[in-house]
Design an enzyme around this catalytic site. Structure first.
Site, short mmCIF file in Angstrom:
data_model
loop_
_atom_site.label_atom_id
_atom_site.label_comp_id
_atom_site.label_asym_id
_atom_site.label_seq_id
_atom_site.Cartn_x
_atom_site.Cartn_y
_atom_site.Cartn_z
N GLY A 224 62.07 12.74 42.78
CA GLY A 224 61.31 13.17 43.96
C GLY A 224 60.49 14.40 43.62
CB ALA A 225 58.62 16.76 45.80
CG HIS B 130 25.76 20.10 44.25
ND1 HIS B 130 26.52 19.03 43.80
CD2 HIS B 130 24.83 20.34 43.29
CE1 HIS B 130 26.03 18.63 42.63
NE2 HIS B 130 25.01 19.40 42.30
#
Ligand code: FAD
Length: 451
Positions: A179-180, A439
């Site tokens: 798991g995490a 951007h």
């Protein structure tokens, strides 16, 4: 003096409840028996993220060569890294203490025992006792590591707390549970040179996450040399004094055996349930935790519970959100809501994986009609200039509204923050398309592929 609120436990849940209540003018006392800041500060978020930053830099230095920068082969001074870890923990703990003091919250050191809905008996470290009375009580006892049913913890069968307290890293480590927490600690240990094996019962690492995202992370871990067994149940672990021997059975019937210096058990955490107090006061609970309603109120009107002790998603920001929600419900206008559906979950690895809302599989199980839109890191120029490698953003729309986002790739943990807002507000495709993003940035990943 009768306080407006007494909080038991100063992890992220209790800390946030106390601060928010004080900011709303309430008189507040908070009781902590061991560590100001709780698991998060001492044995969770902060030490892991410090070590992950260190181990990630080791990996990044190797990447620099491909950008034309030569810095030689990195060497690891683990004791310096551990000093950095301890310093980050100290700074965070100080921050918790100071914020409470600055807000006028009374900090009390000792173990709090609920003796009635409005009274907490505190046993100080020196054995003296005192009783605090208050109109409202918040239980924030937290959670503890779960052990395997057939073997407890020992010197070499350890939890995340022990490995984070070690001053050296094991040469060989078996992690039970992918798991995490298991994959985060596997990433750190592997990047710092340990030989790591992960054994996971389910058929993928991170069983709650998108399969393709989990597969991408699995591939990265394997490249770092981590051995991974999925669909494998651990049958026995023996602490031999100088090593552990782990045996497991794969779903196809074959057996695996491995030896390591330590077995790290990461099969989940369980709420701290102080049954004697709960039963004496008639506060309802089950094995998942103290039962609460949408305001974190228990079945006893003046007693609330927040954080890991309430089960569900065991994350610091969820605990803190609940804490703030309780204070705002009692002393404010109740404008801070909490809802598990919009709590972002992050797997802190290299790269990281972050999700808010539903995965594709969860939406399918609920019979939700959906449109899935996916964009790759490869299509983003910043991901390319910074050589971020593989990653993607997956968005799930239902009736044109965003209901889930998974991001796997560098900076996923930061990118998910804006997606949390978008899912919480059910933003439409058009709204996301109209969102102006600077951007060139990695954030352009969040709407460049929507059409
Ligand atoms: P806790 O933080 O556990 O605090 C409870 C406190 O209550 C403790 O300090 C305890 O001493 C005290 N206490 C208990 N009973 C009493 C009593 N009777 N009297 C007085 N004091 C008492 N979450 C994230 O969001 N991000 C992460 O990156 C992350 N990483 C993690 C990594 C690891 C290895 C682990 C183990 C956890 C991680 N978590 C992470 C989870 C996070 O630490 C918890 O969700 C969070 O700490 C829960 O907060 P809490 O306030 O409910 O409980």
């Amino acid at each position: 003096m009768i306080y407006d609120m007494v909080v038991i436990g100063a992890g992220p849940g209790g800390h946030a409840a106390a601060l928010e209540a004080a900011s709303l003018g309430a008189s507040v006392a908070i009781v902590e028996k061991e560590a100001w800041g709780g698991t998060c500060v001492h044995w969770g978020c902060i030490p892991t993220k410090t070590l992950l930053a260190c181990s990630g830099n080791v990996a990044d230095i190797k990447k620099l060569k491909r950008m034309g920068i030569s810095v030689g082969e990195p060497t690891v001074d683990l004791s310096a890294m551990k000093r950095h870890q301890h310093q980050m923990v100290r700074i965070s703990e100080l921050g918790v203490r100071k914020s409470l003091e600055d807000s006028g919250v009374r900090r009390i050191e000792g173990e709090g025992t609920l003796s009635s809905p409005g009274a907490v008996t505190v046993t100080h470290p020196d054995g003296d006792t005192m009783t605090i009375t208050a109109q409202h009580t918040v239980i924030a006892w937290g959670s503890q590591p779960a052990a395997l049913p057939f073997c407890g913890f020992s010197d070499r069968i350890i939890s995340s707390r022990e490995i984070l307290s070690m001053e050296t890293l094991p040469e060989r480590l078996v992690i039970v549970g992918g798991g995490a927490i298991g994959v985060e600690l596997a990433t750190i240990a592997a990047e710092l040179g340990s030989a790591v094996t992960i054994i996971e019962l389910m058929d993928q690492l991170l069983p709650n996450e998108e399969r393709d995202a989990a597969e991408l992370l699995t591939g990265t871990l394997k490249k770092r040399g981590v051995e991974i067994y999925t669909s494998t149940s651990v049958e026995s672990i023996e602490d031999k004094g100088d090593r552990v021997e782990v045996r497991g059975a794969k779903r196809d019937g074959s057996l695996i055996e491995c030896a390591a210096d330590y077995a790290l058990i990461c099969i989940g955490r369980k709420p701290v349930i102080r049954t004697v107090e709960l039963e004496k006061l008639g506060i309802a609970y089950d094995r998942r935790g103290v039962l609460i309603d949408g305001h974190c109120m228990t079945n006893i009107g003046s007693v609330y519970a927040v954080g890991d002790v309430t089960g569900g998603v065991l994350l610091a920001h969820r605990a803190a959100t609940q804490g703030r929600a309780v204070a705002s419900h009692i002393f404010g206008n109740g404008s801070i809501p909490w809802c598990d559906d919009i709590i972002p979950a992050v797997v802190y690895t290299h790269p990281s994986l972050a999700r808010v809302g539903l995965t594709e599989a969860q939406a399918r199980t609920r019979g939700i009609r959906m449109e899935v839109i996916k964009g790759d890191y490869g299509g983003n120029i910043i991901a390319r200039t910074e050589m971020m490698g593989k990653g993607f953003v997956k968005m799930i729309f239902h009736d044109d509204r965003l209901i889930g986002v998974t991001i796997v790739g560098e900076h996923a943990a930061d990118l998910i923050a804006s997606m949390s807002l978008a899912v919480a507000n059910g933003m439409t495709k058009l709204q996301l398309q109209s969102w102006v993003i600077p951007h060139p940035t990695l954030s352009e990943l969040l709407n460049s592929h929507i059409s």
